[in-house]
Scaffold this motif. Structure first.
Motif, short mmCIF file in Angstrom:
data_model
loop_
_atom_site.label_atom_id
_atom_site.label_comp_id
_atom_site.label_asym_id
_atom_site.label_seq_id
_atom_site.Cartn_x
_atom_site.Cartn_y
_atom_site.Cartn_z
N PHE A 43 14.50 35.63 75.44
CA PHE A 43 13.48 34.59 75.29
C PHE A 43 12.26 34.99 76.13
O PHE A 43 12.40 35.44 77.27
CB PHE A 43 14.01 33.23 75.73
N ASP A 61 7.81 34.05 76.92
CA ASP A 61 6.79 33.01 76.84
C ASP A 61 6.11 33.03 75.47
O ASP A 61 5.99 34.08 74.84
CB ASP A 61 5.73 33.21 77.93
N THR A 62 5.66 31.87 75.04
CA THR A 62 5.06 31.76 73.70
C THR A 62 3.84 32.65 73.51
O THR A 62 3.55 33.08 72.39
CB THR A 62 4.66 30.30 73.42
N THR A 70 10.75 24.53 77.12
CA THR A 70 10.64 25.73 77.96
C THR A 70 9.44 26.59 77.59
O THR A 70 9.11 27.54 78.30
CB THR A 70 11.91 26.59 77.83
N LYS A 115 9.16 28.70 75.16
CA LYS A 115 9.67 30.05 74.94
C LYS A 115 9.81 30.35 73.45
O LYS A 115 9.83 29.46 72.61
CB LYS A 115 11.04 30.21 75.61
#
Length: 293
Positions: free
Chosen positions: A97, A99-100, A135, A137
């Motif tokens: 996972f 960060d976006t 989150t 993510k």
């Protein structure tokens, strides 16, 4: 759901498996494609596979080749290629996972909608969706499909999830090769403030329906009119999309604001270049040439 699922399987997160179906999120219906037509007969043109100096060849005589160097090929038959294809697995395991905003836009290729396969899968589906939202993510994994392995990212999208196919690192050209000559000096503070002001003034929510491909719209109008015109030309009937006039206003506003930043009372006389080489004087000799002809 009327659409046909692109993939059916399960998303696995550790010991949790979520049955899902994946559907294409995009369509190519807006594009206009043409066939080459033999005008005298009106029939479509077909292509033959030919070898220089030999001519047309049979399909059974064709194999695939990888060019090692100019004119030097490694030949592979279908069995050799099929032997290395991966078995299509029905499981997408989320192995990492991030960060976006950690994935550069250059890596994204195509989005797919991911929906729960049934009501029993919905609870776990919603838990995963909300966990990703909270989150901030994106889940990463590799999907085996049609003999190949695709790198994919899973992210929340409204009430659902979207799976986006990603490019591998060796499929993306390094930006440094193109930006190395771009200067690194800091811009003028006043000009930067001006740019930020203009950006803020034009900021808003993105709505794709606000934008249209004017070329495709005009082309569809031509096709519709041509179908009714019985062979007559209809180019003169095509209407250009109405201009908003915003472009020229923005340019004038930018010039005026830059003039203010430079401490000038009026906009610089850059509009005067049109007077340097009047368009009316240069072509004046052409009518005379026609008279002599």
């Amino acid at each position: 759901m009327a659409a046909r699922a692109y993939w059916k399987g399960q998303i696995r997160l550790a010991l949790v498996s979520i049955p899902v179906e994946i559907y294409s999120a995009t369509k190519s219906g807006a594009a206009v494609t043409f066939r080459q037509i033999h005008e005298p007969s009106g029939k479509p043109i077909k292509y033959e596979k030919v070898v220089p100096g030999i001519g047309a060849v049979d399909h059974d005589d064709i194999v695939k080749g990888f060019e090692l160097s100019k004119g030097n090929y490694v030949l592979l038959d279908e069995e050799e290629i099929e032997a290395v294809k991966l078995e299509s697995k029905r499981t997408l395991e989320l192995v990492q996972f991030v960060d976006t905003d950690a994935i550069d836009v250059l890596y994204y290729t195509k989005p797919y909608y991911v929906v729960p396969a049934d009501e029993l899968a919905e609870e776990a589906y919603i838990v995963l969706r909300e966990a990703l939202k909270r989150t901030k993510k994106v889940g990463l994994g590799q999907l085996s499909l049609r003999g190949q392995e695709q790198l994919v990212a899973l992210r929340p999208c409204g009430r659902g999830l979207v799976l986006e196919v990603l490019r591998y690192a060796d499929e993306v050209n390094k930006a440094a090769n193109y930006f190395r000559d771009v200067g690194s000096s800091k811009p003028d503070a006043d000009l930067l403030d001006l740019a930020e002001t203009l950006i803020a003034k034009k900021s808003g929510e993105f709505d794709a329906s606000d934008y249209h491909n004017h070329y495709i719209d005009a082309l569809k109008r031509v096709i519709a009119k041509k179908a009714k015109a019985k062979g007559k030309r209809v180019l003169e009937d095509v209407e250009e999309p109405a201009s908003t006039g915003r472009g020229s206003n923005v340019i004038d506003l930018m010039a005026a604001l830059k003039a203010s930043v430079d401490g000038k009372k009026t906009a610089p006389a850059k509009a005067a270049p049109a007077k340097k080489a009047p368009a009316s004087k240069a072509p004046a000799k052409k009518p005379a040439a026609r008279k002599r002809a």
